[in-house]
Scaffold this motif. Sequence first.
Motif, short mmCIF file in Angstrom:
data_model
loop_
_atom_site.label_atom_id
_atom_site.label_comp_id
_atom_site.label_asym_id
_atom_site.label_seq_id
_atom_site.Cartn_x
_atom_site.Cartn_y
_atom_site.Cartn_z
N LYS A 95 -9.94 -1.20 1.79
CA LYS A 95 -8.55 -1.48 2.16
C LYS A 95 -8.08 -1.81 3.52
CE LYS A 95 -6.97 -2.90 -2.61
NZ LYS A 95 -6.34 -2.24 -3.55
N HIS A 102 -3.53 6.17 -6.97
CA HIS A 102 -3.27 5.76 -5.96
C HIS A 102 -1.89 5.70 -5.08
CE1 HIS A 102 -7.44 4.95 -3.99
NE2 HIS A 102 -7.12 3.77 -5.33
N ASP A 113 -4.34 2.36 3.34
CA ASP A 113 -3.20 1.61 2.33
C ASP A 113 -3.85 0.49 1.82
OD1 ASP A 113 -0.66 0.31 1.46
OD2 ASP A 113 0.38 1.67 2.30
N ASP A 114 -3.35 -0.82 1.53
CA ASP A 114 -3.51 -2.08 1.64
C ASP A 114 -4.45 -2.42 2.50
OD1 ASP A 114 -3.35 -3.19 -1.73
OD2 ASP A 114 -1.71 -1.41 -1.19
N ALA A 115 -3.74 -2.61 3.71
CA ALA A 115 -4.24 -3.63 4.74
C ALA A 115 -3.66 -2.73 5.92
CB ALA A 115 -3.44 -4.39 5.24
N MET A 160 3.69 -0.01 -3.14
CA MET A 160 2.97 -1.10 -3.49
C MET A 160 1.93 -0.86 -3.06
SD MET A 160 4.52 -5.12 -3.80
CE MET A 160 4.88 -5.38 -2.18
N ILE A 161 1.23 -1.96 -4.27
CA ILE A 161 -0.82 -1.55 -3.66
C ILE A 161 -0.78 -2.90 -5.01
CG2 ILE A 161 -1.23 -0.65 -5.87
CD1 ILE A 161 -2.95 1.09 -4.32
N ASP A 162 -1.93 -3.56 -4.07
CA ASP A 162 -2.40 -5.00 -5.63
C ASP A 162 -3.66 -3.72 -6.17
OD1 ASP A 162 -4.76 -4.21 -3.49
OD2 ASP A 162 -5.50 -6.92 -4.08
N GLY A 165 -10.00 0.40 9.19
CA GLY A 165 -9.83 -0.62 8.32
C GLY A 165 -11.25 -1.07 7.81
N GLY A 166 -11.83 -1.04 7.32
CA GLY A 166 -13.32 -1.76 6.37
C GLY A 166 -13.30 -1.01 4.94
N ASP A 220 -8.97 -2.57 -8.08
CA ASP A 220 -10.26 -2.00 -8.81
C ASP A 220 -9.14 -1.82 -11.09
OD1 ASP A 220 -11.29 -1.65 -7.24
OD2 ASP A 220 -10.77 -0.18 -5.95
N ARG A 240 1.73 1.94 0.41
CA ARG A 240 1.69 2.94 -0.68
C ARG A 240 2.42 3.69 -0.80
NH1 ARG A 240 -4.98 2.69 -0.99
NH2 ARG A 240 -5.49 0.26 -1.65
N ALA A 272 0.64 -7.40 -1.18
CA ALA A 272 0.81 -6.10 -1.11
C ALA A 272 1.18 -4.96 -0.40
CB ALA A 272 -0.64 -5.41 -1.26
N MET A 273 0.78 -5.51 1.10
CA MET A 273 2.19 -4.95 1.78
C MET A 273 3.64 -5.46 1.75
SD MET A 273 0.09 -2.77 2.81
CE MET A 273 0.86 -1.93 4.43
N ASP A 282 -4.14 -8.43 -0.35
CA ASP A 282 -3.72 -6.64 0.38
C ASP A 282 -2.92 -6.96 1.51
OD1 ASP A 282 -5.35 -4.93 -1.11
OD2 ASP A 282 -7.58 -6.10 0.39
#
Lengths: 357, 357
Positions: free
Chosen positions: B357, B253, A45-47, B240-242, A137-138, B245, B165, B94-95, B91
């Motif tokens: 992310k 996604h 996910d985003d985080a 939700m997502i930021d 994450g990464g 890209d 997401r 976005a959460m 990010d």
Amino acid sequence: MLHIMFENSDQSKTDLSELGEFGLIDHLTKSFNITPEFTLKGIGDDAAVLDFKEEKVIVTTDLLVEGVHFDLSYMPLKHLGYKAVMVNLSDVYAMNATPRQITVSIAVSNRFPVEALEELYAGIKLASKLYKVDVVGGDTSSSTSGLIISVTALGGAKEEEVVYRSGAKTNDLLVVTGDLGAAYMGLQVLEREKQVFKVNPKNQPDLDPYTYLIERQLKPEARKDIPPLFKALEVKPTSMIDISDGLSSEVIHLCKNSKTGVNLFEEKIPLDPAVISVCEEFQLDSTTIALSGGEDYELLFTIDQGDYDKIKGNPNFTVIGHMTEEAEGMHLVTRANQKIPLIARGWNAMDKKEDKK
Amino acid sequence: MLHIMFENSDQSKTDLSELGEFGLIDHLTKSFNITPEFTLKGIGDDAAVLDFKEEKVIVTTDLLVEGVHFDLSYMPLKHLGYKAVMVNLSDVYAMNATPRQITVSIAVSNRFPVEALEELYAGIKLASKLYKVDVVGGDTSSSTSGLIISVTALGGAKEEEVVYRSGAKTNDLLVVTGDLGAAYMGLQVLEREKQVFKVNPKNQPDLDPYTYLIERQLKPEARKDIPPLFKALEVKPTSMIDISDGLSSEVIHLCKNSKTGVNLFEEKIPLDPAVISVCEEFQLDSTTIALSGGEDYELLFTIDQGDYDKIKGNPNFTVIGHMTEEAEGMHLVTRANQKIPLIARGWNAMDKKEDKK
């Protein structure tokens, strides 16, 4: 492990570009599981979303740069991945906390095939399994040259259990786990063999006498046993730090943060016999190596004198000195009973990792 | 800002080595304060100690690599520091969470004087001040080439407020904040001027018509206003997502994670007039740019149709489509009312940042 050193691997190679957009990190992390109790959402996910319950959150980060912190000519990538995790977990244990999660970012040049990164992640995965941390994450990027690994570790601790660098008091005992200097001497052996290999690639050195030293350099273990041991012994250190830059500079950190002085006794510094013999071979002073070598990832801490009986005789611990009034200064007491000022040996800021922790 | 581009700075220069061991990171971070409510201990111990109270912990990390993610010939270091923070905070937002802390690690070659790193950290400090996050850790290393910045952001959110997401449902509305494509076109303008500058260094281009585009590229702002706005409007997005890209890959996604399809309407995609005119100038299709450009750092989310009245007319939001059954697939509905399959445009995995992310 020792046998693969300096060999050219001829395993199959997959160009990084073959995996396409988003393919690489998915490929590398697809087998990572999470612990639902502490990790509500890991990668994807985003985080990430983490649950620390009643505990405070401990966070630390470290960056490993090829050509600065490691040399791939003798550091297998799997070990490198493992070590990158250890370096961070060691900082979490040094807060008397339990690591729960890590994030791993890498920047890598095209000269690395996919198989090389799989090796790197195999080491990361092994470390995360043995130390019970989730990879949550990464980020994977290209780099214009070389390999860079950035790891952030998160851990938990009850507020009253956290141990800072700043709590040492006059007369507290200074204690260290394990033994010192081996990782640095392992590096010296590897550097020497690399030079020999350059001259004579067919030479197969006998590295058996150096196994312990080389393992301390290539596959260090963070002291995850120590925080639970403190709990079992009912000891809470008054201050603690991990030994990444050498005993001398870590002792100085404790003193400066705690506003104390110290008397550190040379004869008490724990050295493995292999360190003593290889120091003779290299004509180096073993005390200097222990004080300045670094990368031991042992824990250095202080306890109240009243707790001495609780740790006495425990093979994990060696009392190496005691804290003094700040005005008395920081000293090494030599075997000849001379007091010499302790200085932060080590390297120039830009030759060696600057670790703010 | 625009006037300093392409100029050679002749400010005084301090070699990195002059600061000595531990000097650099102390020097760069000495002025960082912490918020005691959330940060019990910041920089200066083995790890930071953070308090998230009743909230779950949100964590995300990003790596920015010179020559891959930024070009210092037109990216002022202060902006780079600011942007490195924004990328991560985006990010966290976005959460549907509130960022609280960041860690910042840099690897830097000797070609950067201390003053350059001071500029970088000035941008990091400005971002941390404006977005109310504490800088609680980091690591500074040398690199064999170039500059690499690794930022990890931590935030907090009540468990029931976190938006993943994966929650979009059939018939949910697809909504985006702000407008799209400007950051990418800002990059095109900067790349063009760089080429002009190479040929004629004395040319001082008139960049005023491109101010908005260039600012979106060099100084993006994360949408910190949006999570509190949701709260005020009593809307909780279903997913939700930021948008880092490009719209297209982010929509995909959401669909893949939520197991839905989508109809995305070309005519609804919000574009700034400056994007439309510069796309004409560059002979690029503005829809393609919005879909694939990236680095907008806007938020893309879905809401239940029943919530439409709550967001209707709000200038921050544009409804650009709706989710469908997964089997219907993911489509762009063009102005000519053609349905064409949505594909994750963008770049090769190793040319552009791989963002897990």
